[in-house]
Design an enzyme around this catalytic site. Structure first.
Site, PDB file in Angstrom:
ATOM      1  N   SER A   7      47.443  25.713  48.832  1.00 24.33           N
ATOM      2  CA  SER A   7      47.979  27.159  48.561  1.00 24.33           C
ATOM      3  C   SER A   7      48.306  27.736  50.006  1.00 24.33           C
ATOM      4  CB  SER A   7      47.096  27.907  47.854  1.00 24.33           C
ATOM      5  OG  SER A   7      47.538  29.429  48.094  1.00 24.33           O
ATOM      6  N   HIS A  32      51.728  24.916  46.542  1.00 21.30           N
ATOM      7  CA  HIS A  32      51.081  25.983  45.648  1.00 21.30           C
ATOM      8  C   HIS A  32      51.970  27.355  46.234  1.00 21.30           C
ATOM      9  CE1 HIS A  32      49.179  27.734  42.198  1.00 21.30           C
ATOM     10  NE2 HIS A  32      48.692  28.684  43.102  1.00 21.30           N
ATOM     11  N   ASP A  34      52.009  31.390  45.975  1.00 19.70           N
ATOM     12  CA  ASP A  34      51.026  32.335  45.417  1.00 19.70           C
ATOM     13  C   ASP A  34      52.096  33.808  45.568  1.00 19.70           C
ATOM     14  OD1 ASP A  34      48.951  31.411  43.975  1.00 19.70           O
ATOM     15  OD2 ASP A  34      48.084  31.217  46.072  1.00 19.70           O
ATOM     16  N   MET A  36      52.478  37.629  44.604  1.00 19.13           N
ATOM     17  CA  MET A  36      51.623  38.773  44.338  1.00 19.13           C
ATOM     18  C   MET A  36      52.550  40.017  44.254  1.00 19.13           C
ATOM     19  SD  MET A  36      48.185  37.667  45.870  1.00 19.13           S
ATOM     20  CE  MET A  36      47.226  36.025  45.501  1.00 19.13           C
ATOM     21  N   HIS A  65      53.486  30.181  41.667  1.00 16.62           N
ATOM     22  CA  HIS A  65      52.470  30.808  40.438  1.00 16.62           C
ATOM     23  C   HIS A  65      52.787  32.333  40.696  1.00 16.62           C
ATOM     24  CE1 HIS A  65      47.871  31.974  39.998  1.00 16.62           C
ATOM     25  NE2 HIS A  65      48.606  32.332  39.043  1.00 16.62           N
ATOM     26  N   MET A  67      52.068  35.856  40.063  1.00 20.46           N
ATOM     27  CA  MET A  67      51.152  36.861  39.775  1.00 20.46           C
ATOM     28  C   MET A  67      51.669  38.113  39.734  1.00 20.46           C
ATOM     29  SD  MET A  67      47.858  35.233  42.002  1.00 20.46           S
ATOM     30  CE  MET A  67      49.015  34.149  42.776  1.00 20.46           C
ATOM     31  N   MET A 136      42.785  29.873  35.965  1.00 19.27           N
ATOM     32  CA  MET A 136      42.237  30.659  37.168  1.00 19.27           C
ATOM     33  C   MET A 136      40.616  30.763  37.046  1.00 19.27           C
ATOM     34  SD  MET A 136      44.625  31.769  38.956  1.00 19.27           S
ATOM     35  CE  MET A 136      43.698  32.579  40.028  1.00 19.27           C
ATOM     36  N   ASP A 174      42.847  26.781  39.660  1.00 20.02           N
ATOM     37  CA  ASP A 174      42.977  27.463  40.931  1.00 20.02           C
ATOM     38  C   ASP A 174      42.049  28.645  41.346  1.00 20.02           C
ATOM     39  OD1 ASP A 174      44.465  28.684  43.025  1.00 20.02           O
ATOM     40  OD2 ASP A 174      45.993  29.828  41.606  1.00 20.02           O
TER      41      ASP A 174
HETATM   42  C1  DX5 Z   1      44.256  33.391  43.841  1.00 20.83           C
HETATM   43  C2  DX5 Z   1      45.453  32.532  44.120  1.00 20.83           C
HETATM   44  C3  DX5 Z   1      45.098  31.139  44.419  1.00 20.83           C
HETATM   45  C4  DX5 Z   1      44.386  31.329  45.993  1.00 20.83           C
HETATM   46  C5  DX5 Z   1      43.682  30.255  46.027  1.00 20.83           C
HETATM   47  O1  DX5 Z   1      44.842  34.574  43.237  1.00 20.83           O
HETATM   48  O2  DX5 Z   1      46.313  32.264  43.016  1.00 20.83           O
HETATM   49  O3  DX5 Z   1      46.244  30.269  44.696  1.00 20.83           O
HETATM   50  O4  DX5 Z   1      45.285  30.878  46.954  1.00 20.83           O
HETATM   51  O5  DX5 Z   1      42.753  30.284  47.330  1.00 20.83           O
HETATM   52  P1  DX5 Z   1      41.277  29.664  47.661  1.00 20.83           P
HETATM   53  O6  DX5 Z   1      41.541  27.819  47.314  1.00 20.83           O
HETATM   54  O7  DX5 Z   1      40.891  29.958  48.859  1.00 20.83           O
HETATM   55  O8  DX5 Z   1      40.371  30.100  46.358  1.00 20.83           O
HETATM   56 ZN    ZN Z   2      47.465  30.542  42.943  1.00 19.10          ZN
END
Ligand code: DX5
Ligand code: ZN
Length: 217
Positions: A7, A32, A34, A36, A65, A67, A136, A174
């Site tokens: 990620s 990956h 992310d 947000m 992903h 969010m 998650m 994740d």
């Molecule tokens: C969290 C994200 C993850 C995050 C994981 O909300 O969806 O993908 O980047 O990071 P680590 O591996 O550091 O927990």
């Molecule tokens: Zn993620």
């Protein structure tokens, strides 16, 4: 063998293309990404334009992903940016079946993510359409959090459901994944392990990735 999806949330945003090509050369299976929005989760990361820019520097499978609230509005942008798979949150979709159809109609893979409190049963009537279920193992929003071991049971349940139902979705995990919990995750049924901190913040990214994948290092 389990796939590793680094990620980039834990990468250096001032040199993303370099960090991505480094882990690509080191043998990452997927990337990956992310997304947000500061509403669905209490943090803001980056948007489709960043993915579009990275697409020019990488041939990795882009695992996006989302969010975010109201994902339907943004799915076309992420498809155009080069996503190979879009994962939406069950908790963010009022009409989850419609959202899944929207992603699949764009010709890419569709996945659904489940927050720690959400039971797999919410997927009962859409599971046959899914390419992937993302479990998650932290509350989403930030990298570097501690793995929630209670989620091992959820992964086991999904794995059994898949076996008995003759289903083929992948199980992605994740949040807080490390070389220490990776083997147990693989045993209970995980197919794709997301890792941000454990790879990008490691002194030796190559060895970190291989240890998570379970190769001898
Ligand atoms: C969290 C994200 C993850 C995050 C994981 O909300 O969806 O993908 O980047 O990071 P680590 O591996 O550091 O927990
Ligand atoms: Zn993620």
């Amino acid at each position: 063998m389990v796939k590793v999806a680094p990620s980039i949330l834990a990468a250096d945003f001032s040199k993303l293309a370099e960090d991505v090509s480094e882990i690509e050369k080191l043998g990452a299976d997927w990337l990956h990404l992310d997304i947000m929005d500061g509403h669905f989760v209490p943090n803001i990361s980056f948007g489709a334009d960043v993915i579009k820019s990275l697409r020019r520097h990488s041939n990795l499978f882009f695992d996006v992903h989302l969010m975010i609230e109201n994902p339907d509005q943004y799915v076309p942008d992420f498809v155009a940016a080069g996503a190979d798979l879009i994962v939406v949150h069950a908790e963010a979709c009022k009409h989850l079946d419609r959202t899944i159809e929207l992603i699949k109609a764009a010709g890419i893979q569709a996945g659904v993510a489940l927050n720690p409190h959400t039971p797999p049963e919410v997927l009962e009537f859409v599971i046959h359409k899914l390419d992937l279920v993302l479990v998650m193992t932290v509350n989403p929003g930030f990298g570097g959090q501690t793995f929630n071991a209670v989620m091992m049971e959820k992964i086991k349940d999904l794995n059994e459901w898949r076996a008995y139902g003759g289903l083929e979705f992948l199980i992605e995990v994740d949040g807080g994944v490390t070389a220490e919990n990776a083997r147990e995750l693989e045993v209970v049924g995980a197919d794709v392990l997301v890792a941000g901190t454990a790879i990008f913040k490691a002194a030796d990214r190559s060895s970190a990735m291989r240890r998570i994948r379970g190769e001898d290092v």
